[in-house]
Motif scaffolding. Structure first.
Motif, PDB file in Angstrom:
ATOM      1  N   LEU A  52     -19.690  84.989  21.464  1.00  0.00           N
ATOM      2  CA  LEU A  52     -20.359  83.693  21.581  1.00  0.00           C
ATOM      3  C   LEU A  52     -21.728  83.927  22.207  1.00  0.00           C
ATOM      4  O   LEU A  52     -21.832  84.353  23.351  1.00  0.00           O
ATOM      5  CB  LEU A  52     -19.530  82.743  22.443  1.00  0.00           C
ATOM      6  N   ILE A  53     -22.787  83.640  21.443  1.00  0.00           N
ATOM      7  CA  ILE A  53     -24.157  83.870  21.904  1.00  0.00           C
ATOM      8  C   ILE A  53     -24.731  82.552  22.388  1.00  0.00           C
ATOM      9  O   ILE A  53     -24.824  81.581  21.634  1.00  0.00           O
ATOM     10  CB  ILE A  53     -25.017  84.462  20.765  1.00  0.00           C
ATOM     11  N   ILE A  54     -25.123  82.533  23.665  1.00  0.00           N
ATOM     12  CA  ILE A  54     -25.515  81.309  24.342  1.00  0.00           C
ATOM     13  C   ILE A  54     -26.952  81.429  24.831  1.00  0.00           C
ATOM     14  O   ILE A  54     -27.418  82.510  25.166  1.00  0.00           O
ATOM     15  CB  ILE A  54     -24.583  81.035  25.539  1.00  0.00           C
ATOM     16  N   GLY A  55     -27.639  80.312  24.903  1.00  0.00           N
ATOM     17  CA  GLY A  55     -28.987  80.319  25.474  1.00  0.00           C
ATOM     18  C   GLY A  55     -29.727  79.046  25.145  1.00  0.00           C
ATOM     19  O   GLY A  55     -29.306  78.254  24.304  1.00  0.00           O
ATOM     20  N   LYS A  56     -30.835  78.855  25.831  1.00  0.00           N
ATOM     21  CA  LYS A  56     -31.693  77.713  25.555  1.00  0.00           C
ATOM     22  C   LYS A  56     -32.301  77.851  24.168  1.00  0.00           C
ATOM     23  O   LYS A  56     -32.177  78.888  23.503  1.00  0.00           O
ATOM     24  CB  LYS A  56     -32.813  77.641  26.599  1.00  0.00           C
ATOM     25  N   ASN A  57     -32.990  76.808  23.736  1.00  0.00           N
ATOM     26  CA  ASN A  57     -33.759  76.902  22.497  1.00  0.00           C
ATOM     27  C   ASN A  57     -34.823  77.985  22.639  1.00  0.00           C
ATOM     28  O   ASN A  57     -35.328  78.244  23.731  1.00  0.00           O
ATOM     29  CB  ASN A  57     -34.426  75.561  22.177  1.00  0.00           C
ATOM     30  N   ASN A  58     -35.158  78.620  21.532  1.00  0.00           N
ATOM     31  CA  ASN A  58     -36.195  79.640  21.482  1.00  0.00           C
ATOM     32  C   ASN A  58     -35.835  80.890  22.275  1.00  0.00           C
ATOM     33  O   ASN A  58     -36.706  81.570  22.816  1.00  0.00           O
ATOM     34  CB  ASN A  58     -37.543  79.082  21.978  1.00  0.00           C
ATOM     35  N   THR A  59     -34.547  81.204  22.360  1.00  0.00           N
ATOM     36  CA  THR A  59     -34.149  82.482  22.952  1.00  0.00           C
ATOM     37  C   THR A  59     -33.658  83.454  21.881  1.00  0.00           C
ATOM     38  O   THR A  59     -33.079  84.492  22.192  1.00  0.00           O
ATOM     39  CB  THR A  59     -33.044  82.279  24.010  1.00  0.00           C
ATOM     40  N   SER A  60     -33.873  83.113  20.622  1.00  0.00           N
ATOM     41  CA  SER A  60     -33.595  84.001  19.478  1.00  0.00           C
ATOM     42  C   SER A  60     -32.112  84.196  19.207  1.00  0.00           C
ATOM     43  O   SER A  60     -31.695  85.231  18.685  1.00  0.00           O
ATOM     44  CB  SER A  60     -34.284  85.353  19.667  1.00  0.00           C
ATOM     45  N   LYS A  61     -31.299  83.180  19.515  1.00  0.00           N
ATOM     46  CA  LYS A  61     -29.868  83.267  19.199  1.00  0.00           C
ATOM     47  C   LYS A  61     -29.648  83.432  17.698  1.00  0.00           C
ATOM     48  O   LYS A  61     -28.907  84.312  17.255  1.00  0.00           O
ATOM     49  CB  LYS A  61     -29.147  82.010  19.701  1.00  0.00           C
ATOM     50  N   THR A  62     -30.303  82.567  16.918  1.00  0.00           N
ATOM     51  CA  THR A  62     -30.150  82.647  15.461  1.00  0.00           C
ATOM     52  C   THR A  62     -30.693  83.963  14.927  1.00  0.00           C
ATOM     53  O   THR A  62     -30.133  84.547  13.988  1.00  0.00           O
ATOM     54  CB  THR A  62     -30.863  81.459  14.794  1.00  0.00           C
ATOM     55  N   SER A  63     -31.766  84.460  15.518  1.00  0.00           N
ATOM     56  CA  SER A  63     -32.344  85.735  15.070  1.00  0.00           C
ATOM     57  C   SER A  63     -31.363  86.886  15.252  1.00  0.00           C
ATOM     58  O   SER A  63     -31.374  87.845  14.472  1.00  0.00           O
ATOM     59  CB  SER A  63     -33.649  86.020  15.820  1.00  0.00           C
ATOM     60  N   VAL A  64     -30.526  86.818  16.283  1.00  0.00           N
ATOM     61  CA  VAL A  64     -29.495  87.849  16.456  1.00  0.00           C
ATOM     62  C   VAL A  64     -28.520  87.817  15.280  1.00  0.00           C
ATOM     63  O   VAL A  64     -28.178  88.858  14.707  1.00  0.00           O
ATOM     64  CB  VAL A  64     -28.749  87.662  17.792  1.00  0.00           C
TER      65      VAL A  64
END
Length: 388
Positions: A52-64
């Motif tokens: 589960l990849i968590i973070g604020k917007n613009n932390t590149s979650k989708t890019s991972v």
């Protein structure tokens, strides 16, 4: 499992780890990403079966997720086009090819490396600009009939119309094998050149956050389940969202129908987004048996009260179809309900499979990753204020 004692004697323990808690045949164990989209450099060294990849917007979650998609599909150059389409970034001009490079700069090296459990496979993918066509002509302005060059573009910019895909597979105690592919964009026309005589042994599927309607691939997967009398596995998952659902079927023009106990079946589209989202996720996981499912914003369209049900469905589907899961969220309640579910006695066997990875972008635009196992999930949840 086999363990070697200090005296070099061998002990065999067969009951310590449930079979579904062991590593998958082709589980991605670690990944490093360099120069991809908003990621200057990032390493995720301890991946699990459920991530589960968590973070604020613009932390590149989708890019991972996208980087894993590219790594697994390294032999298919068209995937760069696909991941841009996911973001509604249509490749129509040569200059659009820079979308996948960090800071939109072709000079930034783009490299994705991963290590898999089976055969000690190590894969190294590099994406590079190819042919450089002529410099773009300087734009000009005119005043009183006299033309002046635009000083900001007087030197012109090199246009790139080709991306080169080079990847290496290195298995344990075997020589590395190198492969080469490319695609060219010329006046909105794509030419794909995949590696010759190469067959991919790993598979992955990408589930968009807006995925409510079924794609042709997922419709085919549902049809296969129905033909093989396995659709009840899907029905049981949907019952967690709506207990009135008794069955599912494909009708005219591949319309999906459900049985909720009325005198006739009703179209799935008449039910809520949560039902359709859950069906999409379940079919995606079942359709990538022994592979990897990448689910962007897993909780999108679902009410918080169904999050425990969502996680139970995903965990059981991962076990049933032998699939490694990567998913993103910026909602810490999603992590909280996962922890609540894992604390239930019947779900304890999944605890060792879980990784929660929090991404944080620093002031210098670099990204830090903090990985938590089940034992540390409470601490991760307490940091929820940093996730929002």
């Amino acid at each position: 499992m086999i363990f070697c004692n200090q005296n070099n004697s061998v002990s065999i323990y067969l009951k310590r780890v449930p079979i579904f808690a062991k590593k998958l045949p082709m589980q991605l164990e670690k990944i490093s990403i360099k120069g991809f989209r908003g990621i200057p450099n990032l390493e995720l060294p301890d991946l699990g079966r459920i991530n589960l990849i968590i973070g604020k917007n613009n932390t590149s979650k989708t890019s991972v997720l996208e980087s894993i998609f590219l790594l697994v599909g390294a032999s298919n150059p068209i995937l760069v086009v696909n991941i841009n389409n996911f973001r509604n970034l249509a490749l129509t001009e040569e200059d659009d090819l820079r979308f996948v490079f960090n800071n939109l700069d072709f000079e930034n090296p783009l490299q994705i490396k991963g290590e898999f459990s089976e055969r000690g496979l190590q894969r190294d993918l590099s994406i590079k600009p190819g042919k450089k066509v002529i410099y773009a002509e300087s734009s000009k302005s005119s005043k009183n009939g006299i033309s002046f060059p635009n000083l900001n573009t007087a030197t012109g910019e090199p246009l790139i119309n080709e991306l080169i895909f080079e990847f290496t597979n290195k298995e344990f105690q075997k020589k590395a094998k190198h492969y080469h592919g490319s695609f060219t964009l010329d006046n909105s026309n794509l030419t794909i050149n995949p590696p010759q005589n190469y067959k991919e042994s790993i598979k992955a599927i990408y589930v968009l956050p807006s995925s409510y309607a079924l794609t042709e691939t997922l419709e085919k997967q549902l049809e296969n389940l129905i033909v093989n009398k396995q659709e009840q596995k899907i029905v049981e998952g949907l019952k967690h969202i709506d207990s009135s659902i008794k069955g599912i079927a494909l009708g005219v023009n591949r319309m999906v129908y459900v049985d909720i106990g009325l005198s006739r079946l009703i179209p799935l589209n008449l039910l809520g987004d949560g039902i359709r989202r859950m069906l999409n996720i379940m079919l995606s996981i079942s359709g990538v048996n022994n592979g990897i499912a990448l689910i962007d914003e897993i909780d999108n369209g679902l009410h918080y009260s169904t999050l425990s049900v969502l996680w139970k469905t995903v965990l059981e589907a991962s076990k049933q179809f032998n699939v490694q899961i990567f998913t993103t969220t910026h909602n810490y309640e999603t992590l909280k309900y996962l922890k609540i579910l894992l604390d239930q006695p019947e779900m304890h066997s999944f605890q060792s499979c879980i990784r929660s990875i929090t991404l944080q972008r620093l002031n210098d635009q670099s990204i830090m990753a903090y990985t938590y196992t089940y034992d540390k999930l409470n601490y991760s949840i307490e940091q929820g204020i940093e996730i929002r």
